[in-house]
Design an enzyme around this catalytic site. Sequence first.
Site, PDB file in Angstrom:
ATOM      1  N   GLU A 181      -7.206   4.936   8.135  1.00  0.00           N
ATOM      2  CA  GLU A 181      -6.218   6.479   7.657  1.00  0.00           C
ATOM      3  C   GLU A 181      -7.287   7.195   7.508  1.00  0.00           C
ATOM      4  O   GLU A 181      -7.825   8.067   7.236  1.00  0.00           O
ATOM      5  CB  GLU A 181      -5.068   6.432   6.928  1.00  0.00           C
ATOM      6  CG  GLU A 181      -3.567   6.025   7.572  1.00  0.00           C
ATOM      7  CD  GLU A 181      -2.796   5.509   6.902  1.00  0.00           C
ATOM      8  OE1 GLU A 181      -2.825   5.758   5.356  1.00  0.00           O
ATOM      9  OE2 GLU A 181      -1.470   4.941   7.381  1.00  0.00           O
ATOM     10  N   HIS A 222      -9.892   1.408   5.317  1.00  0.00           N
ATOM     11  CA  HIS A 222      -7.992   2.068   5.675  1.00  0.00           C
ATOM     12  C   HIS A 222      -7.963   2.626   7.171  1.00  0.00           C
ATOM     13  O   HIS A 222      -9.371   3.664   6.744  1.00  0.00           O
ATOM     14  CB  HIS A 222      -7.419   2.413   4.619  1.00  0.00           C
ATOM     15  CG  HIS A 222      -5.722   2.270   5.140  1.00  0.00           C
ATOM     16  ND1 HIS A 222      -5.581   2.938   6.617  1.00  0.00           N
ATOM     17  CD2 HIS A 222      -5.022   1.386   5.222  1.00  0.00           C
ATOM     18  CE1 HIS A 222      -4.168   2.554   6.370  1.00  0.00           C
ATOM     19  NE2 HIS A 222      -3.455   1.371   6.379  1.00  0.00           N
ATOM     20  N   ASN A 250       0.551  -1.091   0.116  1.00  0.00           N
ATOM     21  CA  ASN A 250      -0.306  -0.295  -0.378  1.00  0.00           C
ATOM     22  C   ASN A 250       0.953   1.103  -0.004  1.00  0.00           C
ATOM     23  O   ASN A 250       1.660   1.364   0.877  1.00  0.00           O
ATOM     24  CB  ASN A 250      -1.110  -0.115   1.195  1.00  0.00           C
ATOM     25  CG  ASN A 250      -1.864   0.927   1.365  1.00  0.00           C
ATOM     26  OD1 ASN A 250      -2.016   1.812   0.315  1.00  0.00           O
ATOM     27  ND2 ASN A 250      -2.459   1.311   2.187  1.00  0.00           N
ATOM     28  N   TRP A 251       1.090   2.031  -1.356  1.00  0.00           N
ATOM     29  CA  TRP A 251       2.106   2.811  -1.062  1.00  0.00           C
ATOM     30  C   TRP A 251       2.060   4.532  -0.745  1.00  0.00           C
ATOM     31  O   TRP A 251       2.362   5.590  -0.701  1.00  0.00           O
ATOM     32  CB  TRP A 251       2.617   3.212  -2.878  1.00  0.00           C
ATOM     33  CG  TRP A 251       2.953   2.082  -3.501  1.00  0.00           C
ATOM     34  CD1 TRP A 251       2.878   1.257  -2.557  1.00  0.00           C
ATOM     35  CD2 TRP A 251       3.602   1.590  -5.168  1.00  0.00           C
ATOM     36  NE1 TRP A 251       4.045   0.100  -3.516  1.00  0.00           N
ATOM     37  CE2 TRP A 251       4.285   0.505  -5.002  1.00  0.00           C
ATOM     38  CE3 TRP A 251       3.408   2.989  -5.676  1.00  0.00           C
ATOM     39  CZ2 TRP A 251       4.669   0.325  -6.149  1.00  0.00           C
ATOM     40  CZ3 TRP A 251       4.305   2.529  -6.921  1.00  0.00           C
ATOM     41  CH2 TRP A 251       4.484   1.275  -7.117  1.00  0.00           C
ATOM     42  N   LYS A 252       0.480   4.077   0.387  1.00  0.00           N
ATOM     43  CA  LYS A 252      -0.327   5.119   0.304  1.00  0.00           C
ATOM     44  C   LYS A 252      -0.262   6.951  -0.252  1.00  0.00           C
ATOM     45  O   LYS A 252      -0.458   6.590  -1.912  1.00  0.00           O
ATOM     46  CB  LYS A 252      -0.120   6.096   2.341  1.00  0.00           C
ATOM     47  CG  LYS A 252      -0.263   4.453   2.910  1.00  0.00           C
ATOM     48  CD  LYS A 252       0.639   4.696   4.299  1.00  0.00           C
ATOM     49  CE  LYS A 252       0.352   2.918   5.055  1.00  0.00           C
ATOM     50  NZ  LYS A 252      -0.176   3.132   5.924  1.00  0.00           N
ATOM     51  N   GLY A 287       2.782   2.398  10.902  1.00  0.00           N
ATOM     52  CA  GLY A 287       3.910   3.512  10.673  1.00  0.00           C
ATOM     53  C   GLY A 287       4.715   3.939  11.987  1.00  0.00           C
ATOM     54  O   GLY A 287       5.546   5.302  11.605  1.00  0.00           O
ATOM     55  N   GLU A 293      -5.220  -4.356  11.217  1.00  0.00           N
ATOM     56  CA  GLU A 293      -4.082  -3.233  11.050  1.00  0.00           C
ATOM     57  C   GLU A 293      -4.123  -2.795  11.921  1.00  0.00           C
ATOM     58  O   GLU A 293      -5.228  -1.576  12.303  1.00  0.00           O
ATOM     59  CB  GLU A 293      -4.376  -2.979   9.909  1.00  0.00           C
ATOM     60  CG  GLU A 293      -3.958  -2.642   8.163  1.00  0.00           C
ATOM     61  CD  GLU A 293      -3.248  -1.987   7.077  1.00  0.00           C
ATOM     62  OE1 GLU A 293      -2.515  -2.364   7.182  1.00  0.00           O
ATOM     63  OE2 GLU A 293      -4.082  -1.465   7.112  1.00  0.00           O
ATOM     64  N   SER A 335       3.932  -1.817  10.395  1.00  0.00           N
ATOM     65  CA  SER A 335       5.104  -1.980  10.564  1.00  0.00           C
ATOM     66  C   SER A 335       6.046  -3.754   9.831  1.00  0.00           C
ATOM     67  O   SER A 335       6.341  -4.351  10.826  1.00  0.00           O
ATOM     68  CB  SER A 335       5.447  -1.697  11.869  1.00  0.00           C
ATOM     69  OG  SER A 335       5.091  -0.311  11.789  1.00  0.00           O
ATOM     70  N   GLY A 373       2.744  -0.883   4.355  1.00  0.00           N
ATOM     71  CA  GLY A 373       3.231   0.390   3.807  1.00  0.00           C
ATOM     72  C   GLY A 373       4.656   0.659   3.544  1.00  0.00           C
ATOM     73  O   GLY A 373       4.752   0.564   2.696  1.00  0.00           O
TER      74      GLY A 373
HETATM   75  P1  13P Z   1       3.103   0.651   7.425  1.00  0.00           P
HETATM   76  O1  13P Z   1       3.642  -0.696   6.953  1.00  0.00           O
HETATM   77  O2  13P Z   1       4.243   1.743   7.016  1.00  0.00           O
HETATM   78  O3  13P Z   1       2.842   0.171   9.026  1.00  0.00           O
HETATM   79  O4  13P Z   1       1.728   0.487   7.038  1.00  0.00           O
HETATM   80  C1  13P Z   1       0.972  -0.120   7.171  1.00  0.00           C
HETATM   81  C2  13P Z   1      -0.531   0.246   6.563  1.00  0.00           C
HETATM   82  O5  13P Z   1      -1.255   0.959   6.610  1.00  0.00           O
HETATM   83  C3  13P Z   1      -0.659  -1.139   4.658  1.00  0.00           C
HETATM   84  O6  13P Z   1      -2.214  -0.509   4.728  1.00  0.00           O
END
Ligand code: 13P
Length: 252
Positions: free
Chosen positions: A98, A96, A10-12, A174, A168, A214, A235
């Site tokens: 976020e 998600h 997931n490149w966000k 993150g 998650e 993470s 992520g």
């Molecule tokens: P990180 O791997 O950066 O913690 O992000 C996880 C995530 O939100 C994947 O959707």
Amino acid sequence: MARKIIIAGNWKMHKTVDEATELVEQLKQALADVKDREILVCPPFTALSAVAAALDGSNIQLGAQNLYPADEGAYTGEISPRMLVDVGCSYVILGHSERRQHFRESDPFINHKLKVALDHGLKPILCVGETLEQRGEGRHKTVVSMQVYRGLHGIDAEAMKEVAIAYEPIWAIGTGQTARPEQADELHWAIRNNVEGLFGEDVAQETCIMYGGSVKPDNVDELMAQPDVDGALVGGASLNVESFIRIVKFQA
Ligand code: 13P
């Protein structure tokens, strides 16, 4: 049927078109020999088209990070499932944390999106997870179960075969603080139980339940070794070629 394994990036909100293309060109070569797991990248909308072209004929699939649940219309700034299918997406991440947090997405709205995604032949990855506070209060299983029940409301068992769930924990996203493998597995087991209650044992056993939060090259093997962890939604570590390759090539 064997449970499928999905490793997704997931490149966000990262990568320009050039950066995205460069990354997938490298992934494509390095991962061409991977046959026993599904590999997925979810770039931002602006890079989907270029990444789809770069991935043509490869074993890496394309996913979107969100959709708006209408075919077309006056929804300024939104992207429809038809557009995602048109550009070559086979998966879409929904719910998600976020989006729940920054854009106030509710369980009923996420459920609506999930149904619309399925109607268009997109495979949803439904994200669920608790905050640190909810875990501290011992409510994590209840919170996650409610997200599962509400997110999957009204879906039938046949359609559920196309749905993956990503656990998650918000406190692990993150932060560099991963759930301990047994903590992750406990929740994955609970989620599988929820799915069994809704759709029966066969569907529950087939459902791919991914872990996100993470995931890194140095913890992926241990996480993937857990009996109910069937994949990873990655992520930060999916933005770097070497680390994503190592994660995809986990050894459990
Ligand atoms: P990180 O791997 O950066 O913690 O992000 C996880 C995530 O939100 C994947 O959707």
